[in-house]
Structures are given as structure tokens and as C-alpha cells.
Enzyme design. Sequence first.
Site, mmCIF file in Angstrom:
data_model
loop_
_atom_site.group_PDB
_atom_site.id
_atom_site.type_symbol
_atom_site.label_atom_id
_atom_site.label_comp_id
_atom_site.label_asym_id
_atom_site.label_seq_id
_atom_site.Cartn_x
_atom_site.Cartn_y
_atom_site.Cartn_z
ATOM 1 C CD1 TRP A 516 -102.736 -85.955 23.439
ATOM 2 C CD2 TRP A 516 -104.600 -84.740 23.511
ATOM 3 N NE1 TRP A 516 -103.540 -86.488 24.413
ATOM 4 C CE2 TRP A 516 -104.697 -85.767 24.476
ATOM 5 C CE3 TRP A 516 -105.647 -83.841 23.385
ATOM 6 C CZ2 TRP A 516 -105.808 -85.925 25.298
ATOM 7 C CZ3 TRP A 516 -106.755 -83.997 24.208
ATOM 8 C CH2 TRP A 516 -106.825 -85.040 25.144
ATOM 9 C CG HIS A 517 -102.207 -78.868 19.797
ATOM 10 N ND1 HIS A 517 -103.071 -77.791 19.750
ATOM 11 C CD2 HIS A 517 -102.906 -79.926 19.314
ATOM 12 C CE1 HIS A 517 -104.242 -78.183 19.263
ATOM 13 N NE2 HIS A 517 -104.163 -79.477 18.993
ATOM 14 C CE1 TYR A 518 -96.077 -85.394 21.433
ATOM 15 C CE2 TYR A 518 -98.124 -85.155 22.645
ATOM 16 C CZ TYR A 518 -97.267 -85.931 21.895
ATOM 17 O OH TYR A 518 -97.603 -87.233 21.595
ATOM 18 C CG HIS A 519 -94.484 -77.690 19.261
ATOM 19 N ND1 HIS A 519 -95.659 -77.443 19.960
ATOM 20 C CD2 HIS A 519 -93.721 -76.576 19.434
ATOM 21 C CE1 HIS A 519 -95.608 -76.247 20.506
ATOM 22 N NE2 HIS A 519 -94.427 -75.698 20.208
#
Length: 581
Positions: A516-519
Site C-alpha cells: 500500500w505504498h503506491y505513489h
Amino acid sequence: MSAVMTVWWLQQLVLLSLAGILFSPELCASQNAGKYSFMQDATSASRISYYDYIVIGGGTAGCPLAATLSQNYSVLLLERGGSPYGNPNITNLAQFGVALTDTSPTSPSQRFVSTDGVINSRARVLGGGSCLNAGFYTRASPHYAREAGWDGKLVNESYQWVERVVAFEPPMRQWQSAVRDGLLEIGVKPYNGFTYDHITGTKVGGTIFDNQGHRHTAADLLQYANPSGITLLFHATVHKILFRHRGGSRQAAHGVIFRDGTGAEHRAYLNQGPKGEIIVSSGALGSPQLLMLSGIGAAHHLQEHNISVVLDQPLVGQGMSDNPMNAIFVPSPIPVEISLIQVVGITAFGSYIEAASGEYFSGPPPRNDYGMFSPKIGQFSKLPPKQRTPEAMAKAIELMGSLEEAAFRGGFILEKIMGPISTGHLELRNRDPNENPSVTFNYFQDPRDLERCVQGLSTIEKIIESKAFSPFKYNTMPVSMLLNITANSPVNLLPKHANSSMSLEQFCKDTVMTIWHYHGGCQVGRVVDTDYKVLGVDALRVIDGSTFNYSPGTNPQATVMMLGRYMGVKILRERLAAEES
């Protein structure tokens, strides 16, 4: 059922749920009985209203940003989701994961599956991703801050402002201590103790769970807000940013159209004057999506959806990245504590090693619905229809019920690569802001990312086989067996390969999951400038993780909250200085 089969089915079910396990939201209800006086449902909002600043998205960046701006100006904060307060599935550490398995339209977690075949989630709640994550709190490195062009003094002050409310030192118990000691035993040194700082070696990081196991989130930072200077609307979905010419050829943002939960339309405008701004803080999916819906994006793509072009900007939605995560579940012969991410090994080769554990990953007894493991609402519900037959679900439930309690003991050791280097893109599917856009992350497209994954998994293998970790490992289950079981488990929707348990490269590709560290999508230097102003238009900024080129630190939430405060202070200082002059 034999002990070996019990462990095997546990791993199957745990790994099924892994693509929905490391995220969560709010504070203890007793601590927030009064909540905030400025909260209201969007149905009570005026049809037309005026503010100095309009912040779109009450998430990890939007809450500290709006709280800061409200000290001197009127602020409207629009949040498409609801309140996290009073929801124990969001608040309590022991029930972590339950919100992620809620696929209802009102869930604080909105599922999406990238075109890569990886199951993912985006926040739909006040507090954003800080309401759905595993709680780890750690700063970005000083090098990251310098590369971003941030003022070091204000960065530190902003982190401290955040930490006074949401950050805590976690208790170190048996499982986390064993992972820490295993990391040190295999050479991930030095030991840096408890620190928020990003330092190579092994450390204990911060957590947003307090010592009662209650989550604190970005929503708590609204306690800094001036109640008379801020209006917060729940269930307010922005459909479009409005533009007009402001005495020149460039267009300027001057208002928004949003709809409440009943579908009624509302409009909010900036007060007259040259200094008001609309600030998009809708996250790495929501911010580029909203820019496109408002006419800022690649002209040909917007025209395909019959969207009037305000600015032909083909870089909106580009540079999308998600840090690939690969994990191994390790069943334990002895009970382990419930813990989320507390220890991290920051390696020299660019992989971060973390762990989580718990006796009851499916929640406290009774486990009749199995919480995050539920074949009815968990990851099983996202499998292809042919694999999701009533008979298959019934069999899974039957097997779940036959498991012994001991089968739920154990935990995960995972690795996440830094960066990443691989990038993808985001596109609209339609013009509905409530629907997910199409996103491609291109996991491991760059071979350097794959190399880091292999090194990370090799490190996990060494930890599992270390002396420090030996009390939590069955001697009859070598790492090769754990890898083989993992490789054959449906942790994502990708096809499996026969050699994936033999080749770590193939294992990385076949078992990739999200952390969940998409950017990306509105990156600095491409879509916004170093002051986060959207290039090519006026009175519009984007301030959130969509502006990042690389994920900061081992977990981005601390830096995203810091950025909201940091930019709020900068905007106030610049505006007040201009007014004084």
C-alpha cells in the site's frame, strides 16, 4: 487433520488474505467522544458556498494541511468517505484487517486490482491511509528531504508537530524481538535502537498505535484546527474542479462541484481575491484521476471520455509506482503476541525487512466468520468467478472450521524494495469519480528492483534459520517448504510457474503483493513545481503522495503527514508576508 495439514491450510488461508492485510484507522472512541464541532455530513451543506481555501481529500496529507491553513483563513475540507471515530474495526490493533475485507460501498477501504493482477486498496475515510495501514511510523532520510528541496528546519518542526499527536514507541515482545535479534545475528547492523529516523541497520520504529492498542491517525491532527476557520464535509465527492481566465491566457481554478450522499449537487468557490487556492490531496489514485476529470491531462485521452480540455498535460497519471512486497508466513510452535510492523532492517542493498504476528489474525474469538480470512468477504471474493463457486467457498469454510486454534499461531516476515525504480501509468475508465481508474505499476520491470527482491528474500531465509528466531519455527518445516507453499498460494491473480519455489526471481514475480505504498501520477517537476503548484494553471496545487518520485523511508505515512503540515506553514508564511507588504 494432521499437524502438517493444519499448518498447510493455515498458510493457504493466511496467504490468501495477505493481499489484504497490512493497513487500518482512528482513535479510541472514549478519547474522542466529542469529536469535532466542525464535522458535518455533506447533505447539510449549502448549495453554494465561499472559502479562502478548498482542500479536496481529508486524508493523510489533507488533514494536517487543512488544520494548518485554518489558523488564519477559512477552509473547506471535502472528504468522500465517512468518519473513522467509533469504528472498532478501524481503531483496535487486534482487529486489524477487518476494514480491508469490507467490500461494501460504505467501507473505509475501496478495493481495486491493478492491471498487473495485484489486489490493492485505497482509503475512503477521514484520515486516509493512516486509517488502514499497519501503523509503522518512520521519517524519510535527510538525503530524501534534500533531494526534494525541502527546508530541513521546517521539515523537523513539521515531523515533531505530527509526532506530538500520533506517534508512539511500541512495546517489544517475543516475536518482534526475535526478528530484531535475527536481523542483527545475520549482519543487518548496526543496531540503532528505537528511533523515528531512517538509518541503515536494524531499528525499532514508531507506531501510530498507543500502548492500549488504539490507532491514532491523520484525522487526530484536526485537533490543531481553528474550529471557526474550518468546515469539514463527509460523503462529499468532488466531480470537477472549475476553471476560469483570471486576466490572462492562463486558466485559474476558482471552484469545485461536489455531490453529497444523495447525489445532490453543491458548488464551492474561492473568495474573491488573488490568493485563494484549491488544493488536491486525494491520494496517488484520486489526485491524477480528479485532474483528468477536470480537464488536465493528455488531450487525446480526455477527448476519448468527452472531457473538455483545460490543459493538455500528458504527464498526469504517469510515473505510477507501487513498492512490491513479498512475504513468507512462518507458523509458530508457541504462542506469539499480536503485533504489526515495529522492527525494520534497513539493508545496504535497498530492501527493507519487516514483520507482523498474531495469535488471531482473524480477530478475537469467536471466529465464526473468520474476519479477514473469510471466504465470503476476504480475498477469496476477488478470485476469478470460475474459482469462486459456492462449492469452493463452502469447502473453504468447512476446512476453516476444522482448523485447530494452534494453526492460527505465527506471523509474517516480509520484504519491500526501496524506490521502486519501475514505473507505470494511470488512466480513466470512465467519468465517475467514485469508480477506480485503471492503474498499471509494472512490478519488477526494471531488473534492479528484481535483484533487490531476491536479496531481500535471501535475508528473510537467513532470519528464519537464525538461532534467535529458532523458538518460533517448526524444525520439520524448512524454508524450502515455506517457499513452496507460498509459491502455490493464490496471493494475487497472476499465473503460477512450476519453478517459482526453486528460483527466487520467479518467486518474486509470482508472489508479488502490495504494501500500500503506491505513489506518483502528479510528480514534482512533471505535473507540479517544487511548491506543488500545478504547472500551466493558477490557484491549484497537489499536495500528497501522488507528487513523490520515490516512496520516502520504509513507510510513507509520516512523511505524507509532515508534508501536509510543511506546505500549510509555507503557504501561510508566503501569503501573510505578501499581505503585510
